[in-house]
Design a protein around this motif. Structure first.
Motif, mmCIF file in Angstrom:
data_model
loop_
_atom_site.group_PDB
_atom_site.id
_atom_site.type_symbol
_atom_site.label_atom_id
_atom_site.label_comp_id
_atom_site.label_asym_id
_atom_site.label_seq_id
_atom_site.Cartn_x
_atom_site.Cartn_y
_atom_site.Cartn_z
ATOM 1 N N PRO A 55 -30.371 62.381 -10.145
ATOM 2 C CA PRO A 55 -30.208 62.026 -8.907
ATOM 3 C C PRO A 55 -31.207 61.801 -7.973
ATOM 4 C CG PRO A 55 -29.175 64.213 -9.861
ATOM 5 C CD PRO A 55 -29.882 63.192 -10.923
ATOM 6 N N GLY A 56 -32.425 62.373 -8.090
ATOM 7 C CA GLY A 56 -33.709 62.337 -7.404
ATOM 8 C C GLY A 56 -34.024 61.044 -7.289
ATOM 9 N N ALA A 57 -33.915 60.200 -8.282
ATOM 10 C CA ALA A 57 -34.230 58.680 -8.163
ATOM 11 C C ALA A 57 -33.236 57.972 -7.154
ATOM 12 C CB ALA A 57 -34.092 58.145 -9.580
ATOM 13 N N GLU A 58 -31.912 58.349 -7.086
ATOM 14 C CA GLU A 58 -31.089 57.843 -6.303
ATOM 15 C C GLU A 58 -31.437 58.056 -4.991
ATOM 16 O OE1 GLU A 58 -26.978 58.786 -7.359
ATOM 17 O OE2 GLU A 58 -27.318 58.306 -9.393
ATOM 18 N N LEU A 59 -31.635 59.561 -4.501
ATOM 19 C CA LEU A 59 -32.239 59.742 -3.240
ATOM 20 C C LEU A 59 -33.368 59.146 -2.913
ATOM 21 C CD1 LEU A 59 -31.852 61.993 -1.026
ATOM 22 C CD2 LEU A 59 -33.414 63.491 -2.333
ATOM 23 N N LEU A 60 -34.469 58.959 -3.821
ATOM 24 C CA LEU A 60 -35.757 58.432 -3.434
ATOM 25 C C LEU A 60 -35.489 56.793 -3.160
ATOM 26 C CD1 LEU A 60 -38.778 58.732 -2.957
ATOM 27 C CD2 LEU A 60 -39.106 58.522 -5.359
ATOM 28 N N ASN A 61 -34.704 56.366 -4.199
ATOM 29 C CA ASN A 61 -34.406 54.712 -3.903
ATOM 30 C C ASN A 61 -33.717 54.387 -2.605
ATOM 31 O OD1 ASN A 61 -35.782 54.761 -6.270
ATOM 32 N ND2 ASN A 61 -34.406 53.295 -7.225
ATOM 33 N N SER A 81 -41.611 58.543 -14.642
ATOM 34 C CA SER A 81 -40.909 57.322 -14.195
ATOM 35 C C SER A 81 -39.622 57.279 -14.996
ATOM 36 C CB SER A 81 -41.661 56.133 -14.756
ATOM 37 O OG SER A 81 -42.791 56.044 -13.655
ATOM 38 N N GLY A 82 -39.537 57.946 -16.155
ATOM 39 C CA GLY A 82 -38.368 57.538 -16.936
ATOM 40 C C GLY A 82 -38.099 56.245 -17.324
ATOM 41 N N VAL A 83 -36.861 55.690 -16.912
ATOM 42 C CA VAL A 83 -36.539 54.262 -17.314
ATOM 43 C C VAL A 83 -36.953 53.461 -16.350
ATOM 44 C CG1 VAL A 83 -34.607 54.922 -18.870
ATOM 45 C CG2 VAL A 83 -34.287 54.538 -16.274
ATOM 46 N N GLY A 84 -37.446 53.796 -15.230
ATOM 47 C CA GLY A 84 -38.302 53.049 -14.018
ATOM 48 C C GLY A 84 -37.672 52.587 -13.136
ATOM 49 N N VAL A 85 -36.566 53.390 -12.975
ATOM 50 C CA VAL A 85 -35.550 52.786 -11.845
ATOM 51 C C VAL A 85 -36.483 52.691 -10.222
ATOM 52 C CG1 VAL A 85 -34.517 54.723 -10.971
ATOM 53 C CG2 VAL A 85 -33.208 52.589 -10.729
ATOM 54 N N THR A 86 -37.117 53.805 -9.985
ATOM 55 C CA THR A 86 -38.122 53.782 -8.823
ATOM 56 C C THR A 86 -39.269 52.867 -8.677
ATOM 57 O OG1 THR A 86 -37.211 56.124 -8.245
ATOM 58 C CG2 THR A 86 -39.233 55.427 -7.167
ATOM 59 N N LYS A 182 -55.740 57.381 2.688
ATOM 60 C CA LYS A 182 -54.686 58.114 3.388
ATOM 61 C C LYS A 182 -53.649 58.198 2.334
ATOM 62 C CE LYS A 182 -56.075 58.303 8.138
ATOM 63 N NZ LYS A 182 -56.617 56.882 8.693
ATOM 64 N N CYS A 183 -53.763 58.346 1.198
ATOM 65 C CA CYS A 183 -52.815 58.323 0.118
ATOM 66 C C CYS A 183 -51.900 59.753 0.326
ATOM 67 C CB CYS A 183 -53.586 58.625 -1.318
ATOM 68 S SG CYS A 183 -52.404 58.710 -2.714
ATOM 69 N N ARG A 184 -50.547 59.483 0.194
ATOM 70 C CA ARG A 184 -49.764 60.484 0.386
ATOM 71 C C ARG A 184 -48.855 60.559 -0.973
ATOM 72 N NH1 ARG A 184 -45.596 57.952 4.565
ATOM 73 N NH2 ARG A 184 -46.465 55.878 4.086
ATOM 74 N N PHE A 185 -48.147 61.788 -1.424
ATOM 75 C CA PHE A 185 -47.279 61.939 -2.506
ATOM 76 C C PHE A 185 -45.747 62.169 -1.670
ATOM 77 C CE2 PHE A 185 -45.715 65.611 -5.477
ATOM 78 C CZ PHE A 185 -45.218 64.728 -6.245
ATOM 79 N N ILE A 186 -44.934 61.108 -2.515
ATOM 80 C CA ILE A 186 -43.649 61.389 -1.943
ATOM 81 C C ILE A 186 -42.709 61.675 -3.117
ATOM 82 C CG2 ILE A 186 -41.659 60.260 -0.918
ATOM 83 C CD1 ILE A 186 -43.438 58.132 0.600
ATOM 84 N N LEU A 187 -42.199 63.352 -2.829
ATOM 85 C CA LEU A 187 -41.461 63.736 -3.760
ATOM 86 C C LEU A 187 -40.115 63.723 -3.475
ATOM 87 C CD1 LEU A 187 -41.455 65.594 -6.348
ATOM 88 C CD2 LEU A 187 -41.600 67.459 -4.945
ATOM 89 N N ALA A 188 -39.178 63.125 -4.142
ATOM 90 C CA ALA A 188 -37.694 63.344 -4.267
ATOM 91 C C ALA A 188 -37.275 64.674 -4.892
ATOM 92 C CB ALA A 188 -36.968 62.254 -4.552
#
Ligand SMILES: C[S@@+](CC[C@H](N)C(=O)[O-])C[C@H]1O[C@@H](n2cnc3c(N)ncnc32)[C@H](O)[C@@H]1O
Length: 234
Positions: A55-61, A81-86, A182-188
């Motif tokens: 679900p986190g990948a759906e939210l992030l994507n 990354s898992g299967v790489g959807v993001t 100015k690198c950022r971390f985006i976490l779903a």
């Protein structure tokens, strides 16, 4: 007296227990359509969570497809990354995408999906082994990317308490290397337990990161509460 376990020899190959009956599956995020191989339900092995889309990948994507300006021309590293959807969605907009995971079986299907998706020929995509907290593996990646990355991404990667401090150690190292950019971390983040909700916020600040909730991203996905956090070096 010897215990049965001590002398027990199991004559079965590990691969016997691995379900690799992947289905080619279509995903739509805004105007972006992706096809990739994944399982439709989770394996019973904790370590093989990456064989399906979470679900986190759906939210992030959904968020990234609506805010693709964030990605334009960027270099991105994705953790877990898992299967790489993001990562594969990102490759439609980014200059370079490094997708990482610690599990060799997951890295196999991730690599297969990167090869399958040939829609972003101008983007450099790769799959790399990276276990959170493993400085040697991270340094190998950083040797090939000495300036670091513009963005670090993670979808649904906070679910096992012992790994969260190690995850944040890796995130902190990546953010420091990419400080000039100015690198950022985006976490779903998908909430499944209050203890983990608190741990994520606590570990971010313990590692010297400023954490903010991205306005308007709180959502319910598959009956779970999700939110997008953005983190930078404080
Ligand atoms: C729940 S899955 C999420 C996969 C994908 N991001 C998604 O949302 O569909 C968690 C992922 O993190 C990876 N992972 C778990 N622990 C890890 C660790 N210690 N180091 C690196 N990757 C890890 C797993 O192999 C898996 O691919």
């Amino acid at each position: 007296m010897e215990s049965v376990e001590e002398n027990d020899i199991v004559c079965l190959d590990e691969s016997f227990f691995i379900n690799d009956n992947y289905q080619l599956t279509r995903f739509t995020f805004g105007s972006q359509v992706l096809e990739l191989y994944c399982l439709q339900s989770a394996s019973t092995d904790f370590d093989l969570t990456g064989q399906m889309v979470w679900p986190g990948a759906e939210l992030l994507n959904d968020y990234l497809s609506k805010n693709s300006d964030i990605l334009q021309g960027c270099s991105v590293i994705e953790l877990g990354s898992g299967v790489g959807v993001t990562g594969i969605l990102c490759s439609r907009f980014c200059r370079e995408v490094v997708m990482t995971d610690h599990n060799d079986e997951v890295l196999k299907i991730l690599t297969r999906n990167i090869v399958l998706d040939d829609s972003s020929k101008n983007t450099i995509c790769s799959a790399e082994k990276l276990e959170w907290g493993n400085s040697e593996q991270l340094n190998d990646i950083l040797q090939r990317h000495p300036d670091g990355f513009d963005l670090v991404l993670g979808a649904d990667i906070c679910f096992q308490q012992a790994n969260v401090p190690l995850l944040f150690r890796t995130v902190k190292q990546l953010l420091h290397v990419g400080l000039k950019k100015k690198c950022r971390f985006i976490l779903a983040y998908v909430s499944r337990a209050k203890v983990m909700d608190d741990m994520v916020v606590g570990e971010a600040s313990r590692h010297g990161l400023r954490i903010t909730e991205v306005a308007g991203t709180r959502a319910e996905i598959r009956n779970l509460g999700g939110v997008i956090y953005e983190m930078t070096c404080a």
